[in-house]
Design a protein around this motif. Structure first.
Motif, PDB file in Angstrom:
ATOM      1  N   SER A 205      -3.279  -0.341   3.488  1.00 42.86           N
ATOM      2  CA  SER A 205      -4.358  -1.339   3.382  1.00 42.86           C
ATOM      3  C   SER A 205      -5.651  -0.791   3.955  1.00 42.86           C
ATOM      4  N   ILE A 206      -5.541  -0.163   5.129  1.00 43.03           N
ATOM      5  CA  ILE A 206      -6.745   0.382   5.777  1.00 43.03           C
ATOM      6  C   ILE A 206      -7.362   1.486   4.902  1.00 43.03           C
TER       7      ILE A 206
ATOM      8  N   ILE B  48      -7.178   1.666   1.639  1.00 47.18           N
ATOM      9  CA  ILE B  48      -7.837   1.027   0.481  1.00 47.18           C
ATOM     10  C   ILE B  48      -9.191   0.449   0.895  1.00 47.18           C
ATOM     11  N   ILE B  49      -9.203  -0.222   2.056  1.00 49.98           N
ATOM     12  CA  ILE B  49     -10.461  -0.809   2.533  1.00 49.98           C
ATOM     13  C   ILE B  49     -11.498   0.296   2.751  1.00 49.98           C
TER      14      ILE B  49
ATOM     15  N   ASP C  68     -12.809   1.655  -0.507  1.00 54.77           N
ATOM     16  CA  ASP C  68     -13.725   0.685  -1.126  1.00 54.77           C
ATOM     17  C   ASP C  68     -15.045   0.640  -0.368  1.00 54.77           C
TER      18      ASP C  68
END
Lengths: 264, 188
Positions: free
Chosen positions: A7-8, A10-11, A14
């Motif tokens: 998740s980190i 991907i963030i 982005d």
């Protein structure tokens, strides 16, 4: 742990914009795939409601009174539908008569959804890149500025409202053409008007219009808000000014997307 | 016609059916969220079923499956949100894992327990979402939007917890007998 790291990652990707094209493409694809479902569910909900209503009143034991009541209900519904159609027509007519749009080409769009997130003030429209809408285009309602397009897919777009905290609009007001910055404070809240020097003449109800300065995000002279209150303290470096958006953002039905983009 | 006894779901790994059911649950909840619940707006906020999914998965199937379900749900939810991509996935996997961990040893005989767990976990999830959003450069998520989201999101999560939990339990099997007490209660 692996999922948290994923998740980190991907963030971060982005945030840094390295995979912005991929993520934007995925978002556009998801919106395009979801749009027919959304329209279908909206279309389905009404007939199902009518069917259930008809089933309740369609039994063998229905009396003449019930029939009469249903007829009255039908007439009332027709009257309400006519009223709704008249309201829609009036809303569209108002859009056709916006004096400050001038020669800028517009795309009239219907509001399809309110903000999907509790953490942003936005709306979704039923017109997208297929209709010539692009990111950055201003959106206006019957009485003034509504916001700016921030995301587009083929059949729709997301508009950041002027009340969103990330929204900033350069404005001009008064006979002297004073400049200020209108910033959002959240959905349903007053707008904050910043950068007004102490002692600047202000009046309640004074209309703030887009400044249209070089590199501005909006064309000039679009009404944005009217001043509702102002105050100043002796040591303050600026006036404390609140304003109310002129477009009624709570009951938006149709809006115009101005096919105008700021010069880089 | 001969009826085939269903395969016991307790203690086995995820099957294609489980994955298909999970996909259905996420798709149905997504449609309900964006066609109905987004319009149910009070003070600028609305109920958030997509946040309730990982909570229900963690509660029903334990921390590991809660985390996986939360991650996938978050990735899907993020496709439709203007907030940073991946934020819902991070909050979802943390929420699914922590809900599963916190409720693992609970005796689940009370009808109100899912509602209390959902309300508390939703409050924690919204708080985490706002804090992470603020860390990523949007302080208004914490300063402006969090309070209305909590005021609307927490009670609505308590109200919607039981039906969502039943729906999620249909899709996400328990991981195995090791869950002991937590696996068996009167919730399902």
């Amino acid at each position: 742990m692996l999922l948290v790291l994923a998740s980190i990652a991907i963030i971060t990707v982005d945030y840094r914009g390295e995979a912005h094209g991929v993520i934007s493409g995925a978002k556009r694809g998801a919106h395009d795939a979801f749009a027919p479902i959304q329209r279908g569910v909206d279309d389905l909900a009404r007939p199902v409601g009518s069917f259930l209503s008809g089933a309740v009143h369609g039994g063998d034991l229905e009396t003449q009174n019930a029939k009469l009541r249903r007829e009255i209900g039908t007439l009332q519904r027709q009257a309400l539908m006519s009223q709704a159609a008249r309201n829609s027509l009036r809303a569209l007519e108002r859009l056709d008569q916006l004096p400050w749009v001038g020669s800028i080409p517009t795309v009239t769009a219907q509001v399809t959804a309110l903000s999907p997130s509790d953490f942003a003030a936005s709306i979704q429209l039923d017109k997208g890149s297929k209709s010539g809408v692009a990111v950055g285009m201003p959106v206006v309602g019957g009485a003034g500025l509504v916001g700016q397009v921030i995301e587009v897919w083929s059949s729709g777009c997301t508009v950041r409202l002027v009340t969103d905290v990330d929204s900033s609009v350069g404005v001009r007001f008064g006979a002297a053409g004073n400049l200020a910055l209108v910033q959002g404070s959240g959905l349903g809240r007053s707008l904050a008007v910043n950068l007004i020097a102490p002692g600047t003449p202000l009046h309640k109800g004074e209309v703030l219009t887009t400044s249209g300065l070089q590199y501005a995000q909006y064309p000039a002279d679009i009404p944005v808000a009217s001043i509702t209150s102002f105050s100043s303290t002796p040591s303050a470096t600026q006036e404390t000014v609140s304003a109310r958006p002129l477009a009624d953002l709570a009951i938006l039905q149709y809006v115009d997307v101005l096919q105008w983009q700021s010069t880089p | 016609m001969t009826r085939v006894a269903p395969t016991p779901r307790v203690g086995r790994t995820l099957t294609t059916t489980d994955v298909a059911r999970s996909t259905i649950v996420i798709a149905v909840v997504l449609v309900i969220q964006h066609t109905i619940l987004d319009s149910v707006r009070v003070g600028g906020a609305h109920p958030d079923l997509m946040l309730l999914l990982p909570i229900a998965a963690g509660y029903a199937a334990g921390p590991d499956r809660g985390a996986v379900f939360g991650f996938i749900t978050g990735l899907v939810a993020d496709l439709f949100l203007p907030t940073p991509y991946g934020l819902s996935a991070l909050v979802g996997c943390l929420l699914g894992y922590s809900t599963g961990l916190a409720t693992r040893g609970l005796v689940r005989s009370s009808w109100w327990l899912p509602s209390v767990v959902a309300a508390a976990a939703t409050a924690a999830g919204l708080g985490a979402y706002a804090i992470l959003g603020a860390v990523l450069g949007d302080p208004a998520m914490l300063r402006t939007y969090l309070v209305p989201a909590l005021v609307v999101g927490t009670p609505s999560a308590a109200l919607l917890a039981v039906p969502i939990l039943r729906f999620v339990t249909w899709a996400v099997p328990e991981p195995g007998p090791s869950r002991g007490v937590a696996g068996g209660g009167g919730l399902r």
